[in-house]
Motif scaffolding. Structure first.
Motif, PDB file in Angstrom:
ATOM      1  N   ASP A  29     -18.542  11.133 -12.130  1.00 19.40           N
ATOM      2  CA  ASP A  29     -18.491   9.744 -12.582  1.00 19.40           C
ATOM      3  C   ASP A  29     -18.782   9.603 -14.068  1.00 19.40           C
ATOM      4  O   ASP A  29     -19.023   8.502 -14.554  1.00 19.40           O
ATOM      5  CB  ASP A  29     -19.465   8.886 -11.773  1.00 19.40           C
ATOM      6  CG  ASP A  29     -20.919   9.299 -11.977  1.00 19.40           C
ATOM      7  OD1 ASP A  29     -21.163  10.322 -12.665  1.00 19.40           O
ATOM      8  OD2 ASP A  29     -21.809   8.611 -11.443  1.00 19.40           O
ATOM      9  N   THR A  30     -18.747  10.725 -14.798  1.00 17.18           N
ATOM     10  CA  THR A  30     -19.072  10.707 -16.222  1.00 17.18           C
ATOM     11  C   THR A  30     -17.914  11.243 -17.049  1.00 17.18           C
ATOM     12  O   THR A  30     -17.311  12.264 -16.713  1.00 17.18           O
ATOM     13  CB  THR A  30     -20.328  11.558 -16.508  1.00 17.18           C
ATOM     14  OG1 THR A  30     -21.429  11.036 -15.758  1.00 17.18           O
ATOM     15  CG2 THR A  30     -20.677  11.543 -17.986  1.00 17.18           C
ATOM     16  N   SER A  74     -16.950   7.145 -16.139  1.00 12.92           N
ATOM     17  CA  SER A  74     -15.540   7.531 -16.136  1.00 12.92           C
ATOM     18  C   SER A  74     -14.631   6.417 -15.626  1.00 12.92           C
ATOM     19  O   SER A  74     -13.475   6.334 -16.026  1.00 12.92           O
ATOM     20  CB  SER A  74     -15.331   8.801 -15.308  1.00 12.92           C
ATOM     21  OG  SER A  74     -15.750   8.608 -13.970  1.00 12.92           O
ATOM     22  N   SER A  75     -15.124   5.554 -14.765  1.00 10.85           N
ATOM     23  CA  SER A  75     -14.264   4.529 -14.177  1.00 10.85           C
ATOM     24  C   SER A  75     -13.765   3.522 -15.197  1.00 10.85           C
ATOM     25  O   SER A  75     -12.642   3.012 -15.084  1.00 10.85           O
ATOM     26  CB  SER A  75     -14.998   3.796 -13.048  1.00 10.85           C
ATOM     27  OG  SER A  75     -16.174   3.166 -13.543  1.00 10.85           O
ATOM     28  N   ALA A 125      -9.929  15.302 -14.725  1.00 12.45           N
ATOM     29  CA  ALA A 125     -10.169  15.694 -13.344  1.00 12.45           C
ATOM     30  C   ALA A 125     -10.073  14.513 -12.394  1.00 12.45           C
ATOM     31  O   ALA A 125     -10.002  14.686 -11.178  1.00 12.45           O
ATOM     32  CB  ALA A 125     -11.549  16.348 -13.232  1.00 12.45           C
ATOM     33  N   ASP A 126     -10.066  13.292 -12.944  1.00 11.27           N
ATOM     34  CA  ASP A 126      -9.904  12.076 -12.140  1.00 11.27           C
ATOM     35  C   ASP A 126      -8.443  11.671 -12.011  1.00 11.27           C
ATOM     36  O   ASP A 126      -8.141  10.583 -11.529  1.00 11.27           O
ATOM     37  CB  ASP A 126     -10.703  10.931 -12.761  1.00 11.27           C
ATOM     38  CG  ASP A 126     -10.364  10.692 -14.233  1.00 11.27           C
ATOM     39  OD1 ASP A 126      -9.543  11.461 -14.790  1.00 11.27           O
ATOM     40  OD2 ASP A 126     -10.928   9.775 -14.835  1.00 11.27           O
ATOM     41  N   ASP A 164      -0.449   9.474 -10.510  1.00 13.83           N
ATOM     42  CA  ASP A 164      -0.447   9.670  -9.066  1.00 13.83           C
ATOM     43  C   ASP A 164      -1.324  10.865  -8.717  1.00 13.83           C
ATOM     44  O   ASP A 164      -1.162  11.958  -9.272  1.00 13.83           O
ATOM     45  CB  ASP A 164       0.989   9.906  -8.590  1.00 13.83           C
ATOM     46  CG  ASP A 164       1.140   9.762  -7.082  1.00 13.83           C
ATOM     47  OD1 ASP A 164       0.213  10.172  -6.358  1.00 13.83           O
ATOM     48  OD2 ASP A 164       2.177   9.247  -6.645  1.00 13.83           O
ATOM     49  N   ARG A 165      -2.262  10.696  -7.795  1.00 12.77           N
ATOM     50  CA  ARG A 165      -3.175  11.783  -7.430  1.00 12.77           C
ATOM     51  C   ARG A 165      -2.492  12.884  -6.626  1.00 12.77           C
ATOM     52  O   ARG A 165      -3.101  13.893  -6.280  1.00 12.77           O
ATOM     53  CB  ARG A 165      -4.365  11.245  -6.648  1.00 12.77           C
ATOM     54  CG  ARG A 165      -5.288  10.379  -7.486  1.00 12.77           C
ATOM     55  CD  ARG A 165      -6.629  10.211  -6.798  1.00 12.77           C
ATOM     56  NE  ARG A 165      -7.357  11.454  -6.722  1.00 12.77           N
ATOM     57  CZ  ARG A 165      -8.193  11.897  -7.665  1.00 12.77           C
ATOM     58  NH1 ARG A 165      -8.379  11.206  -8.759  1.00 12.77           N
ATOM     59  NH2 ARG A 165      -8.828  13.040  -7.498  1.00 12.77           N
ATOM     60  N   LEU A 166      -1.195  12.702  -6.328  1.00  9.42           N
ATOM     61  CA  LEU A 166      -0.462  13.730  -5.590  1.00  9.42           C
ATOM     62  C   LEU A 166      -0.595  15.092  -6.260  1.00  9.42           C
ATOM     63  O   LEU A 166      -0.614  16.131  -5.603  1.00  9.42           O
ATOM     64  CB  LEU A 166       1.012  13.331  -5.493  1.00  9.42           C
ATOM     65  CG  LEU A 166       1.961  14.295  -4.788  1.00  9.42           C
ATOM     66  CD1 LEU A 166       1.597  14.403  -3.315  1.00  9.42           C
ATOM     67  CD2 LEU A 166       3.404  13.829  -4.954  1.00  9.42           C
TER      68      LEU A 166
END
Length: 643
Positions: free
Chosen positions: A359-360, A375-376, A616-617, A635-637
């Motif tokens: 989250d960073t 990170s969001s 990495a996100d 896309d996280r695909l």
């Protein structure tokens, strides 16, 4: 922000029913979507009651000056960035006006914001002022019910503020100039800026007839004494290697008055009888009651390092720094500066690289170290300032690599910083290796690989088992290293043609003491960037005006798979999807059929990307330095293909 090219890939919604059901083919990944723009270079803020508005990159940010002295972030225009970098602000009533310019010479204008809701500025529109082929808007000013935009190439343009949300400009002065900063006092407009020959120019205009400004006088002052010029009529004051004063009561005849040698100052503030020089090691206080004899009046250790924008607003003095600090000082007692509060600027004023851990997000700040963010949304969580000497040249951080619980920061001015990020919200410095002109970095385990970019390239293999004392093991000479990537026991080198031929070089580092170049891709003699898809053993190479996809399944024999001919200054790779930077923005390109790359869409950027990175996100980060960090959701695909 809207994509400038139609999305060419979409999910198929129809289905065919047959007696023999066939397995459904996997849908191609969706196109990336714009999320937000944050951070970037700052300019002098403007105020509305207790609120302050600060331009950061291509967005306007809002802050509240609280009674306890603190500064609170209340809102911004992150989802509606301007077409260019904001570089000047002016306010009239419930409106803030910002000049902007782009890397593309014909893109410049004025962005109009509503601040009727003081906490949440809203972009109302962006307006051009000229159809000239070369534009360079540098500042704006409001005077006598009119809005002025100052363009270094084209002169002055003005619009009555009878319709404040929709300005309509006319050219009112034709002369070019150096209009980096604009200041209004009564009917007079003072415009100042740095010249090509490192002087400081000043022009004074009479605005008594708003649509017909008259040039009253102009001069070029010594650029070392007047590195930054501030106006407090009837005098102008220079901050630099001296505290200098000139009389401008007669604009047709500038008269030098007092001068005293001073510690180096890169900016300054005027507070009536006193002036503050903002330098590398604090604030130097001057008594300027007698313009012929400015006198030293004290020194404050308040940190003013790398101040890029400063202003006095009532009893507040505000500093926005390239070290990502927004500082509020008490200006009510000008002889004794005192700090009231401080806030961290979001996403960095000059972020050159980024790495995401959970989250960073760690954003590499060129002037100091790491801007630690959530990170969001890139909201600030802290700062990591290295131990290097507080000097822009000595620091000049270029690239960032993360391996396990360590972060490696290259400083062009000094060398390599190693930091512990086991708690990413609070990095701790572990060690330093002196190596001037360090630029590129890759790391794994007990080895770090550092690339030099100046006075000839060099790849150095370091033993970092003891991070407090890194030891060089071996080296290979190159031309000018721009980027490194590591896979297996090979280092892939983006080598620019400068001190010899460049290209994609593949270095075998299995024997750290004797690294060996096993191949050079011959399709591109000057490589500016690269990205590795380890899963498919492919490298995307930025060749300047094009990008080449190269098969490195046999590192000793790299083979060209495809050429994308429309852009190629920066690259990022996520499976079959590439993100390729050029002068006007970023292309999203599919290499699903390698021999036939297809552009999915184009995203305009206010400035060219200095770095493209897939985190990495699975987000795409386009770091433009001056114009901020532009974030896209991919896309996280393909997320599992990230190394």
């Amino acid at each position: 922000m809207k994509a400038s090219a139609a999305v060419l890939v979409s999910a198929v919604s129809a289905c065919v029913v047959s007696a023999l059901a066939l397995p459904a083919a996997a849908a191609p990944p969706a196109a990336a979507t714009f999320v937000a723009a944050r951070g970037g270079a700052v300019s002098a803020p403007v105020a509305a009651e207790d609120h302050v508005y600060l331009a950061t990159g291509s967005t306007l940010t809002a802050w509240n000056r609280n009674a306890d002295g603190s500064l609170s972030y209340t809102g911004d225009t992150r989802t509606t960035p301007a077409r260019g970098q904001l570089n000047g602000l002016a306010r009239s009533g419930d409106y803030v006006y910002a000049s902007y310019r782009s890397y593309v010479s014909e893109i410049a204008g004025v962005a109009v914001y509503s601040i009727a809701d003081r906490d949440h500025p809203q972009l109302l529109g962006q307006y051009t002022y000229s159809n000239a082929a070369i534009l360079s808007a540098q500042s704006v000013a409001v005077a006598n019910g009119h809005l002025y935009v100052l363009d270094n190439e084209q002169g002055l343009f003005a619009s009555p503020l009878t319709s404040p949300a929709v300005p309509s400009f006319s050219r009112v002065y034709t002369g070019w100039g150096n209009y980096d900063y604009a200041f209004v006092d009564g009917d007079r407009l003072y415009a100042t800026g740095r010249t090509f020959l490192s002087g400081t120019a000043l022009k004074i205009f009479d605005l008594a007839t708003p649509m017909a400004p008259q040039l009253l006088g102009e001069t070029t002052l010594d650029g070392y004494d007047y590195f930054r010029l501030k106006v407090q009529p009837p005098y102008v004051y220079g901050f630099g290697l001296a505290m200098a004063v000139s009389d401008i009561s007669n604009p047709a005849q500038f008269t030098p008055r007092g001068r005293a040698d001073a510690p180096a100052a890169y900016d300054g503030l005027l507070l009536g009888s006193h002036a503050w020089g903002l330098g590398l090691d604090g604030i130097d206080v001057w008594n300027v009651t007698d313009p012929d004899q400015p006198a030293e009046a004290g020194h404050s250790t308040i940190d003013a390092f790398a101040t890029d924008a400063s202003v006095v607003l009532g009893t507040d003095a505000l500093l926005a720094t390239r070290a990502d600090r927004f500082v509020r000082l008490d200006a009510s007692l000008p002889a004794t500066p005192a700090q009231r509060g401080e806030a961290q600027l979001p996403a960095g004023t000059a972020a050159y690289d980024v790495a995401v851990r959970g989250d960073t997000a760690l954003l590499l700040g060129n002037a100091y170290g790491l801007n630690v963010a959530r990170s969001s949304d890139l909201d600030p969580r802290g700062r990591f300032e290295t131990s290097l000497e507080p000097s822009l040249q000595s620091r000049a951080f270029e690239q960032l690599a993360v391996d396990g619980s360590r972060a490696y920061l290259t400083s062009w001015g000094s060398g390599l910083i190693v930091a512990d990020i086991s708690n990413p919200a609070q990095p701790q410095e572990l060690g330093f290796w002196s190596y001037p002109f360090a630029t590129a970095i890759a790391a794994r385990g007990d080895r770090a690989y550092v690339g030099r970019s100046t006075n000839g390239g060099e790849l150095v293999v370091l033993d970092v088992a003891n991070p407090a004392n890194p030891q060089p093991l071996g080296a290979v000479l190159t031309s000018k290293i721009r980027r490194l990537a590591l896979h297996d026991h090979y280092v892939y080198v983006a080598d620019e043609q400068a001190f010899g031929i460049g290209g994609l070089r593949i270095i075998d580092v299995a024997d750290a003491a004797t690294p060996v170049e096993v191949a050079r891709y011959a399709g591109c003699d000057s490589t500016l960037d690269l990205a590795v898809d380890a899963k498919r053993r492919r490298v995307l190479v930025a060749c300047g005006d094009s990008a080449h996809l190269v098969d490195v399944s046999n590192p000793a024999q790299p083979q060209q798979l495809a050429i994308y001919a429309d852009a190629g200054s920066k690259v990022a790779l996520q499976g079959d999807r590439a993100f390729i930077g050029g002068d006007t923005g970023m292309d999203e390109v599919s290499f699903a059929t390698p021999a036939q790359p297809q552009r999915i869409q184009h995203w305009d950027l206010p400035m060219p990307a200095a770095r493209l990175q897939v985190g990495a996100d699975a987000r795409v980060y386009a770091l433009t330095a001056l114009a901020g960090v532009h974030v896209y959701a991919a896309d996280r695909l393909f997320a599992d293909s990230l190394e």
